[in-house]
Design an enzyme around this catalytic site. Sequence first.
Site, PDB file in Angstrom:
ATOM      1  N   SER A 173       0.825  -1.204   0.000  1.00 61.28           N
ATOM      2  CA  SER A 173       0.000   0.000   0.000  1.00 61.28           C
ATOM      3  C   SER A 173       0.861   1.256   0.000  1.00 61.28           C
ATOM      4  O   SER A 173       0.531   2.231  -0.661  1.00 61.28           O
ATOM      5  CB  SER A 173      -0.932  -0.002   1.203  1.00 61.28           C
ATOM      6  OG  SER A 173      -1.826  -1.097   1.113  1.00 61.28           O
ATOM      7  N   ASN A 227      -2.873   5.482  -3.015  1.00 58.03           N
ATOM      8  CA  ASN A 227      -3.007   5.462  -1.558  1.00 58.03           C
ATOM      9  C   ASN A 227      -2.595   6.757  -0.881  1.00 58.03           C
ATOM     10  O   ASN A 227      -2.997   7.007   0.248  1.00 58.03           O
ATOM     11  CB  ASN A 227      -2.242   4.272  -0.978  1.00 58.03           C
ATOM     12  CG  ASN A 227      -3.061   3.013  -1.105  1.00 58.03           C
ATOM     13  OD1 ASN A 227      -4.272   3.082  -1.304  1.00 58.03           O
ATOM     14  ND2 ASN A 227      -2.424   1.872  -1.026  1.00 58.03           N
ATOM     15  N   HIS A 259       0.532  -2.647  -7.578  1.00 59.71           N
ATOM     16  CA  HIS A 259      -0.503  -2.377  -6.588  1.00 59.71           C
ATOM     17  C   HIS A 259      -1.845  -2.810  -7.178  1.00 59.71           C
ATOM     18  O   HIS A 259      -2.485  -2.050  -7.912  1.00 59.71           O
ATOM     19  CB  HIS A 259      -0.474  -0.880  -6.233  1.00 59.71           C
ATOM     20  CG  HIS A 259      -1.469  -0.516  -5.190  1.00 59.71           C
ATOM     21  ND1 HIS A 259      -2.153   0.671  -5.190  1.00 59.71           N
ATOM     22  CD2 HIS A 259      -1.905  -1.188  -4.101  1.00 59.71           C
ATOM     23  CE1 HIS A 259      -2.963   0.708  -4.153  1.00 59.71           C
ATOM     24  NE2 HIS A 259      -2.825  -0.410  -3.487  1.00 59.71           N
ATOM     25  N   GLU A 276      -1.995  -0.421 -10.593  1.00 63.24           N
ATOM     26  CA  GLU A 276      -1.016   0.668 -10.523  1.00 63.24           C
ATOM     27  C   GLU A 276       0.371   0.016 -10.464  1.00 63.24           C
ATOM     28  O   GLU A 276       0.675  -0.691  -9.499  1.00 63.24           O
ATOM     29  CB  GLU A 276      -1.290   1.481  -9.255  1.00 63.24           C
ATOM     30  CG  GLU A 276      -0.538   2.777  -9.143  1.00 63.24           C
ATOM     31  CD  GLU A 276      -0.928   3.527  -7.854  1.00 63.24           C
ATOM     32  OE1 GLU A 276      -1.400   2.889  -6.883  1.00 63.24           O
ATOM     33  OE2 GLU A 276      -0.735   4.757  -7.822  1.00 63.24           O
TER      34      GLU A 276
HETATM   35  P1  NAI Z   1      -3.913  -9.788   4.879  1.00 68.48           P
HETATM   36  O1  NAI Z   1      -3.646  -9.443   6.281  1.00 68.48           O
HETATM   37  O2  NAI Z   1      -5.285 -10.194   4.453  1.00 68.48           O
HETATM   38  O3  NAI Z   1      -2.924 -10.997   4.415  1.00 68.48           O
HETATM   39  C1  NAI Z   1      -1.551 -11.006   4.678  1.00 68.48           C
HETATM   40  C2  NAI Z   1      -1.093 -12.460   4.653  1.00 68.48           C
HETATM   41  O4  NAI Z   1       0.341 -12.510   4.761  1.00 68.48           O
HETATM   42  C3  NAI Z   1      -1.669 -13.274   5.824  1.00 68.48           C
HETATM   43  O5  NAI Z   1      -2.345 -14.414   5.329  1.00 68.48           O
HETATM   44  C4  NAI Z   1      -0.413 -13.653   6.623  1.00 68.48           C
HETATM   45  O6  NAI Z   1      -0.518 -14.919   7.238  1.00 68.48           O
HETATM   46  C5  NAI Z   1       0.639 -13.652   5.514  1.00 68.48           C
HETATM   47  N1  NAI Z   1       1.999 -13.582   6.018  1.00 68.48           N
HETATM   48  C6  NAI Z   1       2.499 -12.819   7.032  1.00 68.48           C
HETATM   49  N2  NAI Z   1       3.814 -13.049   7.176  1.00 68.48           N
HETATM   50  C7  NAI Z   1       4.161 -13.977   6.247  1.00 68.48           C
HETATM   51  C8  NAI Z   1       5.373 -14.622   5.907  1.00 68.48           C
HETATM   52  N3  NAI Z   1       6.498 -14.356   6.554  1.00 68.48           N
HETATM   53  N4  NAI Z   1       5.375 -15.520   4.901  1.00 68.48           N
HETATM   54  C9  NAI Z   1       4.222 -15.807   4.224  1.00 68.48           C
HETATM   55  N5  NAI Z   1       3.037 -15.223   4.496  1.00 68.48           N
HETATM   56  C10 NAI Z   1       3.009 -14.319   5.501  1.00 68.48           C
HETATM   57  O7  NAI Z   1      -3.370  -8.569   4.008  1.00 68.48           O
HETATM   58  P2  NAI Z   1      -3.818  -8.119   2.539  1.00 68.48           P
HETATM   59  O8  NAI Z   1      -4.943  -7.195   2.631  1.00 68.48           O
HETATM   60  O9  NAI Z   1      -3.911  -9.312   1.658  1.00 68.48           O
HETATM   61  O10 NAI Z   1      -2.556  -7.234   2.114  1.00 68.48           O
HETATM   62  C11 NAI Z   1      -1.345  -7.814   1.652  1.00 68.48           C
HETATM   63  C12 NAI Z   1      -0.481  -6.725   1.024  1.00 68.48           C
HETATM   64  O11 NAI Z   1      -1.198  -6.162  -0.088  1.00 68.48           O
HETATM   65  C13 NAI Z   1      -0.178  -5.587   1.993  1.00 68.48           C
HETATM   66  O12 NAI Z   1       1.124  -5.119   1.754  1.00 68.48           O
HETATM   67  C14 NAI Z   1      -1.231  -4.541   1.628  1.00 68.48           C
HETATM   68  O13 NAI Z   1      -0.806  -3.238   1.926  1.00 68.48           O
HETATM   69  C15 NAI Z   1      -1.323  -4.762   0.121  1.00 68.48           C
HETATM   70  N6  NAI Z   1      -2.595  -4.354  -0.486  1.00 68.48           N
HETATM   71  C16 NAI Z   1      -3.792  -4.562   0.162  1.00 68.48           C
HETATM   72  C17 NAI Z   1      -4.986  -4.167  -0.444  1.00 68.48           C
HETATM   73  C18 NAI Z   1      -6.313  -4.422   0.215  1.00 68.48           C
HETATM   74  O14 NAI Z   1      -7.331  -3.897  -0.274  1.00 68.48           O
HETATM   75  N7  NAI Z   1      -6.398  -5.216   1.267  1.00 68.48           N
HETATM   76  C19 NAI Z   1      -5.000  -3.503  -1.762  1.00 68.48           C
HETATM   77  C20 NAI Z   1      -3.691  -3.434  -2.376  1.00 68.48           C
HETATM   78  C21 NAI Z   1      -2.540  -3.809  -1.738  1.00 68.48           C
END
Ligand code: NAI
Length: 289
Positions: free
Chosen positions: A121, A192, A142, A154
């Site tokens: 993000s 963002n 992104h 993006e």
């Molecule tokens: P989330 O919290 O739903 O998922 C993150 C996942 O990463 C979890 O399943 C967790 O267990 C896993 N994880 C943590 N440490 C790990 C490791 N060492 N090895 C493997 N897996 C690991 O988060 P989300 O929403 O999927 O976001 C992920 C990334 O995408 C973040 O950087 C966020 O900023 C970005 N993002 C999120 C958006 C959204 O709408 N939620 C939109 C665009 C980007």
Amino acid sequence: MDSIRTVGVIGAGVMGTGLAQSLAQSGHEVVLVDRTEDILGEAVDAVRQNLRLARMLGGPAPTEDRELVLKRISCTTTYEGIEAADFVIENVTEDWAVKRPVYEVLDARCAPRTVFAVNTSVIPITRVGAATTRPDRVLGMHFMNPVPMKPVVEVIRGHHTSQATVDTANRLLGQMGKRSVVVADSPGFVSNRVLMLTVNEAVFLLHEGVATPAQVDEIFRECFGHPMGPLATADLIGLDTILQSVQGLYEAFGDSKYRPCPLLTRMVDAGHLGRKSGKGFFDYASTLA
Ligand code: NAI
């Protein structure tokens, strides 16, 4: 790089699940990595459910047997099979202390030609590239949420990102039926930097008792024609991700306009993370399986 067949997807949360689905639907082999078998199992269940409901949800419906699509996703907690990846998209928790060790593993195990895309993000892409031995092959992608339904991504060019890497990313997006808007590296990029500030300011309006969540969102939907208001958008993204992003912008720019609203911090502390926890600014208890 000629063909992109196998894609590593690191992190099977909100974004990783949507990506695994989109990639498998577009014929790619997916190596899906997360910390536990339970998380991976839930991700595959979510993909199965989303494929079943794709038409109703407004995303692209599968054009082949759903089980064939699911078979293209192999799950691992040990990065088994990542060596075969032509391209990796990293989607772990929005925290550099969590993301950084993941790049050490990827850099050691993936072929030198493999491109790393950071789905973040606000974390600067140049910082991620510098943590690897291949900064020219690291870029930001992104993706928007929900991934299967959003046609535009993006794409962020880090300081060292080569044009060949941007071309490869665009080719993968083309294969997925998506396209890019390519921008330069800056914390929060375009989307963002604007969105997180808007959400944080909307939370301040609640904090100060100026309006209710429904009123804030109604103004954006009905007066500005946005399909969703900023608070429903925050619930969809996840309030933990929003808070980490606002904090990231605050640290990056050192500008008080990005200070997180105390109500946002309190909601995250209380476990009200939005859709994924069943409660955020709005209630989703009935939509949780
Ligand atoms: P989330 O919290 O739903 O998922 C993150 C996942 O990463 C979890 O399943 C967790 O267990 C896993 N994880 C943590 N440490 C790990 C490791 N060492 N090895 C493997 N897996 C690991 O988060 P989300 O929403 O999927 O976001 C992920 C990334 O995408 C973040 O950087 C966020 O900023 C970005 N993002 C999120 C958006 C959204 O709408 N939620 C939109 C665009 C980007």
